[in-house]
Design an enzyme around this catalytic site. Structure first.
Site, PDB file in Angstrom:
ATOM      1  N   CYS A   1       0.839  -1.188   0.026  1.00  0.00           N
ATOM      2  CA  CYS A   1       0.028   0.008  -0.124  1.00  0.00           C
ATOM      3  C   CYS A   1       0.980   1.520   0.125  1.00  0.00           C
ATOM      4  CB  CYS A   1      -1.067   0.088   1.065  1.00  0.00           C
ATOM      5  SG  CYS A   1      -2.288  -1.310   0.968  1.00  0.00           S
TER       6      CYS A   1
ATOM      7  N   HIS B   1      -3.349   7.769   1.370  1.00  0.00           N
ATOM      8  CA  HIS B   1      -3.571   6.502   0.963  1.00  0.00           C
ATOM      9  C   HIS B   1      -5.150   6.127   1.486  1.00  0.00           C
ATOM     10  CE1 HIS B   1      -3.882   2.095   0.635  1.00  0.00           C
ATOM     11  NE2 HIS B   1      -3.816   1.943   1.678  1.00  0.00           N
TER      12      HIS B   1
ATOM     13  N   ASN C   1      -9.770   0.288  -0.839  1.00  0.00           N
ATOM     14  CA  ASN C   1      -8.473   0.238  -0.777  1.00  0.00           C
ATOM     15  C   ASN C   1      -7.649  -0.313  -1.899  1.00  0.00           C
ATOM     16  OD1 ASN C   1      -5.707   0.018  -0.042  1.00  0.00           O
ATOM     17  ND2 ASN C   1      -5.857  -0.758   2.094  1.00  0.00           N
TER      18      ASN C   1
HETATM   19  O1  UT7 Z   1      -3.690  -0.582   3.335  1.00  0.00           O
HETATM   20  C1  UT7 Z   1      -3.082  -1.386   4.305  1.00  0.00           C
HETATM   21  C2  UT7 Z   1      -3.583  -0.709   5.742  1.00  0.00           C
HETATM   22  N1  UT7 Z   1      -4.457  -1.609   6.314  1.00  0.00           N
HETATM   23  C3  UT7 Z   1      -5.350  -0.667   6.961  1.00  0.00           C
HETATM   24  O2  UT7 Z   1      -5.047   0.473   7.125  1.00  0.00           O
HETATM   25  C4  UT7 Z   1      -6.198  -1.368   7.773  1.00  0.00           C
HETATM   26  C5  UT7 Z   1      -6.520  -1.017   9.089  1.00  0.00           C
HETATM   27  N2  UT7 Z   1      -7.667  -1.477   9.916  1.00  0.00           N
HETATM   28  C6  UT7 Z   1      -8.889  -1.259   9.768  1.00  0.00           C
HETATM   29  O3  UT7 Z   1      -9.370  -0.527   8.897  1.00  0.00           O
HETATM   30  C7  UT7 Z   1      -9.839  -1.679  10.736  1.00  0.00           C
HETATM   31  O4  UT7 Z   1      -8.946  -2.355  11.865  1.00  0.00           O
HETATM   32  C8  UT7 Z   1     -10.707  -2.692  10.114  1.00  0.00           C
HETATM   33  C9  UT7 Z   1     -11.819  -1.989   9.284  1.00  0.00           C
HETATM   34  C10 UT7 Z   1     -10.008  -3.806   9.486  1.00  0.00           C
HETATM   35  C11 UT7 Z   1     -11.645  -3.326  11.213  1.00  0.00           C
HETATM   36  O5  UT7 Z   1     -12.271  -2.499  12.051  1.00  0.00           O
HETATM   37  P1  UT7 Z   1     -12.316  -2.744  13.722  1.00  0.00           P
HETATM   38  O6  UT7 Z   1     -13.084  -1.669  14.035  1.00  0.00           O
HETATM   39  O7  UT7 Z   1     -10.988  -2.687  14.129  1.00  0.00           O
HETATM   40  O8  UT7 Z   1     -13.087  -4.065  13.689  1.00  0.00           O
HETATM   41  P2  UT7 Z   1     -12.697  -5.460  14.301  1.00  0.00           P
HETATM   42  O9  UT7 Z   1     -11.785  -6.112  13.666  1.00  0.00           O
HETATM   43  O10 UT7 Z   1     -12.510  -4.967  15.755  1.00  0.00           O
HETATM   44  O11 UT7 Z   1     -14.257  -6.184  14.600  1.00  0.00           O
HETATM   45  C12 UT7 Z   1     -15.220  -5.918  15.307  1.00  0.00           C
HETATM   46  C13 UT7 Z   1     -16.242  -6.876  15.189  1.00  0.00           C
HETATM   47  C14 UT7 Z   1     -16.011  -8.424  15.045  1.00  0.00           C
HETATM   48  O12 UT7 Z   1     -16.996  -9.004  15.937  1.00  0.00           O
HETATM   49  P3  UT7 Z   1     -16.862  -9.156  17.347  1.00  0.00           P
HETATM   50  O13 UT7 Z   1     -15.435 -10.227  17.713  1.00  0.00           O
HETATM   51  O14 UT7 Z   1     -16.608  -7.837  18.171  1.00  0.00           O
HETATM   52  O15 UT7 Z   1     -18.303  -9.988  17.772  1.00  0.00           O
HETATM   53  C15 UT7 Z   1     -15.895  -8.818  13.865  1.00  0.00           C
HETATM   54  O16 UT7 Z   1     -15.879 -10.085  13.960  1.00  0.00           O
HETATM   55  O17 UT7 Z   1     -16.846  -7.013  13.851  1.00  0.00           O
HETATM   56  C16 UT7 Z   1     -16.804  -8.119  13.044  1.00  0.00           C
HETATM   57  N3  UT7 Z   1     -16.400  -8.048  11.752  1.00  0.00           N
HETATM   58  C17 UT7 Z   1     -17.329  -7.743  10.840  1.00  0.00           C
HETATM   59  N4  UT7 Z   1     -18.800  -7.647  10.727  1.00  0.00           N
HETATM   60  C18 UT7 Z   1     -19.362  -7.531   9.624  1.00  0.00           C
HETATM   61  C19 UT7 Z   1     -15.263  -8.001  11.111  1.00  0.00           C
HETATM   62  N5  UT7 Z   1     -15.336  -7.916   9.757  1.00  0.00           N
HETATM   63  C20 UT7 Z   1     -16.710  -7.687   9.359  1.00  0.00           C
HETATM   64  C21 UT7 Z   1     -17.517  -7.556   8.429  1.00  0.00           C
HETATM   65  N6  UT7 Z   1     -18.768  -7.669   8.636  1.00  0.00           N
HETATM   66  N7  UT7 Z   1     -17.005  -7.757   7.115  1.00  0.00           N
END
Ligand code: UT7
Length: 324
Positions: A113, A248, A278
């Site tokens: 990225c 980005h 992304n």
């Molecule tokens: O370009 C490379 C750089 N990459 C990035 O910049 C990515 C950086 N990270 C992020 O953008 C965020 O961390 C994410 C968007 C990937 C995730 O957001 P988050 O607020 O950190 O969510 P999380 O991973 O803590 O997930 C929260 C909940 C979980 O459920 P529980 O365990 O709380 O019950 C996940 O299972 O959301 C659930 N979840 C989803 N639900 C619906 C995870 N993915 C999904 C989904 N749809 N696609």
């Protein structure tokens, strides 16, 4: 020393658009979660017979025409990609053939990225080292090819596309035009929070993206704002002199965090993540192209570019856009 100007921008997005609702028909997710956590509403996806080099060529042609140049004028093609057509030759050499850019040497840069800021920095350094006067710098990805469609924590986040810029050495332009500073960083200790579980040497397969999103998020704003401070210091500038943040496009919350850290007004940030998701190395030039072509970014504006991704690798660049 000549100023190294950014004189043209171009982009290409595959025709197929996949909305969050369409994704939700085959992945356990929903539009509200994706929008709220990431800001993404849709992404473009390559067709079966479309290659990364095809996306790159279309973006390059657009950038060449915007700069008033032809492929014959180009001395080097530097293509940032993680998803080349084949393991080798480089996608850049395929682009060189397809464009018939016979005078250009061509190679790929792999920094995921952060690829576009790396490629921009490499092109800038090579022009400064007298390896050529005109560079075509491209970010192009078929990133959806690396996705595990059963992993909802990653597959909803990415899309495909390409963007390109032209850099030109200009002996008559003032030194405060063109690329003003570049900063690059890598910390390989964080490999395990964002990687692909395959490769020619490790497994003989392409593999799929694996990410600990929360961990990557934790590093993003802190590392990007620190790299941006370094880039400003190197250029002897302050954040108030920045006209546009062109970041980005991974997550709207990271973008908004950067805007606040820099103290920029919200309407001075180019945001395309909702429409493109992304697109890895393509995201900055895609955003840049949009804001230049709709008239927001004009010649003389100072742009702050930044990106972070797998490696971890990250960087920032300051550019006074266009011709004096
Ligand atoms: O370009 C490379 C750089 N990459 C990035 O910049 C990515 C950086 N990270 C992020 O953008 C965020 O961390 C994410 C968007 C990937 C995730 O957001 P988050 O607020 O950190 O969510 P999380 O991973 O803590 O997930 C929260 C909940 C979980 O459920 P529980 O365990 O709380 O019950 C996940 O299972 O959301 C659930 N979840 C989803 N639900 C619906 C995870 N993915 C999904 C989904 N749809 N696609």
């Amino acid at each position: 020393m000549s100023a190294i100007l950014m004189t043209g921008v171009g982009a290409y997005l595959p025709e197929r658009v996949v909305s969050n609702d369409e994704l939700a028909t085959f992945v356990e997710t929903d539009d509200a979660w994706i929008k709220q956590r990431t800001g993404i509403a849709q992404r473009h996806m390559v067709a079966e017979d479309e290659l990364t080099s095809d996306l790159a060529v279309a973006a390059a042609q657009d950038a060449l025409s915007h700069a008033g140049l032809t492929a014959k004028d180009i001395d080097m093609i530097i293509l940032a990609t993680t998803t080349p057509d084949d393991t080798f030759p480089s996608a850049a050499s395929v682009v060189q053939r397809k464009l018939e850019a016979g005078s250009a040497f061509a190679f790929d840069v792999q920094a995921v990225c952060a690829g576009f800021v790396y490629a921009l920095s490499v092109a800038h350094s090579m022009i400064a080292a007298n390896m050529g006067k005109k560079a075509l710098v491209i970010g192009a990805e078929s990133f959806t090819k690396l996705l595990d469609w059963e992993d909802r924590t990653t597959c909803v986040l990415f899309g495909d596309g390409a963007g390109a810029v032209i850099l030109e050495a200009d002996e008559t332009a003032p030194q405060d035009y063109g690329i003003l500073s570049n900063v690059l960083h890598t910390d390989g200790r964080y490999r395990d929070i964002l990687y692909v579980d395959g490769g020619p040497s490790a497994t003989g397969t392409t593999g799929h993206v694996r990410m600990e999103g929360k961990e990557v998020f934790r590093h993003a704003v802190e590392k990007l704002s620190s790299a941006m401070s370094e880039a400003l210091e190197k250029a002897d500038m302050s954040a108030e002199q920045v006209d546009w943040l062109v970041p980005h496009q991974a997550n709207i919350r990271i973008i908004d965090g950067m805007q606040k850290k820099l103290g920029l007004p919200a309407d001075r940030v180019v945001r395309t993540v909702s429409q493109h998701a992304n697109t890895s190395a393509a995201s900055i030039p895609l955003a840049l192209n949009e804001a230049v072509k709709d008239g927001r970014i004009q010649s003389g504006h100072v742009l702050a570019l930044e990106a972070i991704g797998g490696g971890l690798s990250w960087g920032a660049s300051l550019v006074r856009f266009g011709r004096p």
